[in-house]
Design a protein around this motif. Sequence first.
Motif, PDB file in Angstrom:
ATOM      1  N   ASP A   8       0.839  -1.213   0.000  1.00 47.31           N
ATOM      2  CA  ASP A   8       0.000   0.000   0.000  1.00 47.31           C
ATOM      3  C   ASP A   8       0.872   1.260   0.000  1.00 47.31           C
ATOM      4  O   ASP A   8       0.576   2.233   0.678  1.00 47.31           O
ATOM      5  N   TYR A   9       1.937   1.221  -0.747  1.00 44.97           N
ATOM      6  CA  TYR A   9       2.867   2.345  -0.738  1.00 44.97           C
ATOM      7  C   TYR A   9       2.352   3.565  -1.511  1.00 44.97           C
ATOM      8  O   TYR A   9       2.585   4.701  -1.138  1.00 44.97           O
ATOM      9  N   GLU A  65       3.658   5.341   7.925  1.00 49.55           N
ATOM     10  CA  GLU A  65       2.959   6.108   6.878  1.00 49.55           C
ATOM     11  C   GLU A  65       3.897   6.895   5.979  1.00 49.55           C
ATOM     12  O   GLU A  65       3.493   7.398   4.938  1.00 49.55           O
ATOM     13  N   ARG A  66       5.184   7.000   6.373  1.00 43.67           N
ATOM     14  CA  ARG A  66       6.159   7.694   5.517  1.00 43.67           C
ATOM     15  C   ARG A  66       7.170   6.735   4.882  1.00 43.67           C
ATOM     16  O   ARG A  66       8.179   7.154   4.349  1.00 43.67           O
ATOM     17  N   VAL A  67       6.917   5.433   5.010  1.00 44.15           N
ATOM     18  CA  VAL A  67       7.823   4.444   4.406  1.00 44.15           C
ATOM     19  C   VAL A  67       7.271   4.046   3.045  1.00 44.15           C
ATOM     20  O   VAL A  67       6.102   3.666   2.929  1.00 44.15           O
ATOM     21  N   PHE A  68       8.114   4.145   2.003  1.00 40.21           N
ATOM     22  CA  PHE A  68       7.656   3.862   0.633  1.00 40.21           C
ATOM     23  C   PHE A  68       8.329   2.634   0.019  1.00 40.21           C
ATOM     24  O   PHE A  68       8.006   2.241  -1.102  1.00 40.21           O
ATOM     25  N   MET A  69       9.287   2.077   0.697  1.00 34.28           N
ATOM     26  CA  MET A  69       9.909   0.815   0.265  1.00 34.28           C
ATOM     27  C   MET A  69      10.593   0.244   1.485  1.00 34.28           C
ATOM     28  O   MET A  69      11.296   0.966   2.202  1.00 34.28           O
ATOM     29  N   CYS A  70      10.348  -1.039   1.742  1.00 33.00           N
ATOM     30  CA  CYS A  70      10.981  -1.662   2.904  1.00 33.00           C
ATOM     31  C   CYS A  70      11.315  -3.105   2.550  1.00 33.00           C
ATOM     32  O   CYS A  70      10.466  -3.979   2.650  1.00 33.00           O
ATOM     33  N   ARG A  71      12.513  -3.308   2.065  1.00 35.04           N
ATOM     34  CA  ARG A  71      13.061  -4.626   1.689  1.00 35.04           C
ATOM     35  C   ARG A  71      12.597  -5.138   0.321  1.00 35.04           C
ATOM     36  O   ARG A  71      12.926  -6.260  -0.031  1.00 35.04           O
TER      37      ARG A  71
END
Length: 483
Positions: free
Chosen positions: A127-128, A270-276
């Motif tokens: 849900d980015y 809510e401010r993370v747009f890519m994580c791994r």
Amino acid sequence: MSLKTPEEYLESIRELKHEVYLAGERVADPVDHPMIRPSLNAVAKTYELARNPEYEDLMCAWSHLTGRKINRFTNLHQDTGDLVKKVKMLRLLGQKTGSCFQRCVGMDALNALSSVTYEMDQELGTDYYNRFLDFLKMVQEEDLVCDGAMTDPKGDRSLRPSQQGDPDLYLHLVEENRDGIVVRGAKCHQTGAVNSHWVLVMPTMAMKEEDADYAVSFAVPSNAKGLFYLYGRQASDLRKMYDGEIDRGNSKFGGQEALMIFDDVFVPWERVFMCREYKYAGMLVERFAGYHRQSYGGCKVGVGDVLIGATALAAEYNGVIRASHIRDKLIEMVHLNETLYACGLACSTEGTGTASGTYLVNQLLANVTKLNVTRFPYEIARLAEDIAGGLMVTMPSEADLKHEKLGKYVAKYLKGVADVSAECRMRILRLIENLTLGSAAVGYRTESMHGAGSPQAQRVMISRQANLEHKKNLARELAGIEN
Ligand code: SF4
Ligand code: FE
């Protein structure tokens, strides 16, 4: 409120109280520091021109999210017309500031993130994209400056991020919990970092599975806890600390670079747009780089216009403007500069829509643009120095010109043609010095080489996009060779 005034922008940065260090000391108020202020003035120009009806069409856009008028630096390109206007806007600002005005990295990061988060969600069910749009709405409504932070220190270049002896040499995830993530690392030579409201962090290169902790992208307030800045030195920057303005060359405007340290910075989900999602790191890097390589076909051309104008004036002041070799050299400078512009426009008009609707530049042509930028400003600067003459680097100071005893000698012996004062000649030569050797040379020369990726990065992209098979087939067909 959608368009801030320059004054509101300066106040909004002052309120953030960034943790900035310059030459080993904490800067109490970066906005008023004489070495930093010209760089803020350059960003403030992006606010000033947006409120000027003469430039509204280039400087403003209509938000596709809210329908409201926004600064183009916060716009997602909706068609090739937007891409073209971006290049024209950057040329205009280069002309008005004679320096790097810094706001483009954030614009390029926003555009790259929009299409990559959309495509990630489509494939992975994440849900980015919606998170990103919420962030973008705030940026547009509050007319904010984002810094686009990509370049990691990288340590030993022969080793991947996860192979480095020190794991922090690439920015990475150190903790993940219910509320968000914690990151550690650094971003190098960050243009305009200290003048930004938010920082948009992206990975520095394509990642493999073992490097998944390094595949992170997010937004943090530029004054987040644990985030601080080491201000980058620039050639002749101490001249900004002196009284007077002639010796500075460009006393009003300048660029800015900083080393940005992330000392365990928390980022809410809510401010993370890519994580791994390591498979998407390369796509994000390539798209951001493509946009930024396009950018150089605008900003460097605008600064080039200033340098060409200054060189023509220097020739006039020396009394050589009618010499045929001088005319030839000025024409050569214009030819090189306009070639860069033509490339910037070409990669824009050949842009295409992505699945998210955001338009992307033609990657082959954007890389050709930037590869030319690694060469042409150097030749333009060489010709400027040729025409300007050695006085540009041997001239006495403004203090000598204003001195009770010495002033009349400076005015007498530094004069060229009869109807131009020595002061005018000094001013224009100092401007050329600033652009070719001084603090503005950071943006005009070395950044032309390494900004938006070093020349080899463009060669790799050009070789990937070149489609040699197609060209070979064309040749086979005409030569009568069966496949
Ligand atoms: Fe913008 Fe050019 Fe500065 Fe990059 S170098 S931030 S494109 S003005
Ligand atoms: Fe740059």
